[in-house]
Design a protein around this motif. Structure first.
Motif, PDB file in Angstrom:
ATOM      1  N   CYS A 156      -2.739   2.621   5.166  1.00 33.60           N
ATOM      2  CA  CYS A 156      -4.151   2.805   4.788  1.00 33.60           C
ATOM      3  C   CYS A 156      -4.789   3.889   5.662  1.00 33.60           C
ATOM      4  N   ASN A 180     -12.181   5.080  -3.093  1.00 33.63           N
ATOM      5  CA  ASN A 180     -11.341   3.897  -2.885  1.00 33.63           C
ATOM      6  C   ASN A 180     -11.631   2.798  -3.916  1.00 33.63           C
ATOM      7  N   PHE A 188      -7.035  -5.520   1.864  1.00 33.35           N
ATOM      8  CA  PHE A 188      -6.980  -4.387   0.933  1.00 33.35           C
ATOM      9  C   PHE A 188      -6.834  -4.841  -0.521  1.00 33.35           C
ATOM     10  N   LEU A 243       0.808  -1.236   0.000  1.00 30.66           N
ATOM     11  CA  LEU A 243       0.000   0.000   0.000  1.00 30.66           C
ATOM     12  C   LEU A 243       0.841   1.286   0.000  1.00 30.66           C
TER      13      LEU A 243
END
Length: 268
Positions: A162, A58, A246, A8
């Motif tokens: 995140c 998102n 995720f 991420l």
């Protein structure tokens, strides 16, 4: 080349890829909140419901793939999240599905496929249980339906990245940009005690459901995903290898192929 962002770092730095130009965008006053929504493409409707602390953007890696496959995509910011506001009442999972139905009514959508991630998955499945006449099916990714379904929280660099992105997005999008800490506390309070549905509740689901669990989900116990798939009548369990909670950001190509296959099967 497939997009990969397993740690991420790209998401923390830049967010998901920006949403394309919307066909329709607006805000709807509903039950003490202003709910932001946007629509993209044309075809059978698919509603994307994001996770706790996030926002509709998102789904930036999913919207173009769904539009290209011939779907009309509706993205909603949950109450208090992103561009949507809220009143001072505590967050309740039972309240958020009514916001989705209000947006559907505004857009004159009789039915839609519900795609949810984390908190959005809970909202999607509540709609599948309690408003089956409005849902063609539910894609339920990375969530629990009772408090026993969650793992003990363990901090990690991926979760920190995140969270950092969510904080920056909230400051940029929210009408109350300085209230992120209070927002996190309010959402966290809901997550501690909700959702809390029984086997009997789950058994009342009357639409096709995909229970989608990542191999390395940081929050949801794999046994819980199996339990949900056993307890919901027309459901299937799908495991996503090599990704975590995720997955839509980490490996969108993999996530999108599973999502598109479910939608195609559901509509065939």
């Amino acid at each position: 080349m497939d997009h990969h962002d397993d740690d991420l770092r790209k998401f923390e730095a830049h967010g998901a890829t920006p949403l394309p130009a919307a066909r329709d965008e607006g805000r709807l006053a509903h039950d003490g909140a202003e709910i932001w929504y946007a629509t993209f493409g044309a075809g059978l409707p698919v509603i994307l419901l994001h996770g706790g602390l996030g926002h509709g953007g998102n789904w930036g890696f999913q919207v173009p793939a769904l539009v290209k496959a011939g779907y009309r995509v509706v993205v909603i910011d949950s109450r208090g999240h992103g561009r949507s506001s809220r009143d001072e009442r505590p967050y309740k999972y039972e309240l958020m599905p009514s916001d989705v139905l209000a947006v559907m009514d505004r857009l004159h959508l009789k039915k839609a496929a519900m795609v949810g991630w984390n908190d959005g998955a809970c909202v999607a499945l509540i709609l599948g249980m309690k408003a089956a006449d409005r849902a063609t099916g539910v894609f339920f990714f990375g969530c629990n339906m009772d408090p026993g379904g969650t793992r003990e929280f363990e901090p990690s660099p991926v979760i920190d990245r995140c969270f950092s992105r969510h904080a920056r997005d909230y400051a940029e999008l929210s009408a109350t940009p300085d209230r992120f800490d209070a927002f996190v506390e309010a959402v966290g309070l809901m997550m501690k005690t909700e959702p809390n549905y029984t086997v009997a509740d789950l058994a009342r689901t009357r639409v096709p459901v995909a229970i989608v669990q990542s191999e390395h989900d940081e929050f949801i116990r794999p046994e819980h995903a199996s339990y949900l798939a056993r307890s919901i009548p027309a459901s299937q369990l799908i495991i996503l290898p090599d990704v975590s909670h995720f997955a839509p950001l980490q490996r969108p190509g993999q996530f999108n192929s599973v999502l598109l296959a479910f939608l195609e099967e559901m509509h065939s």
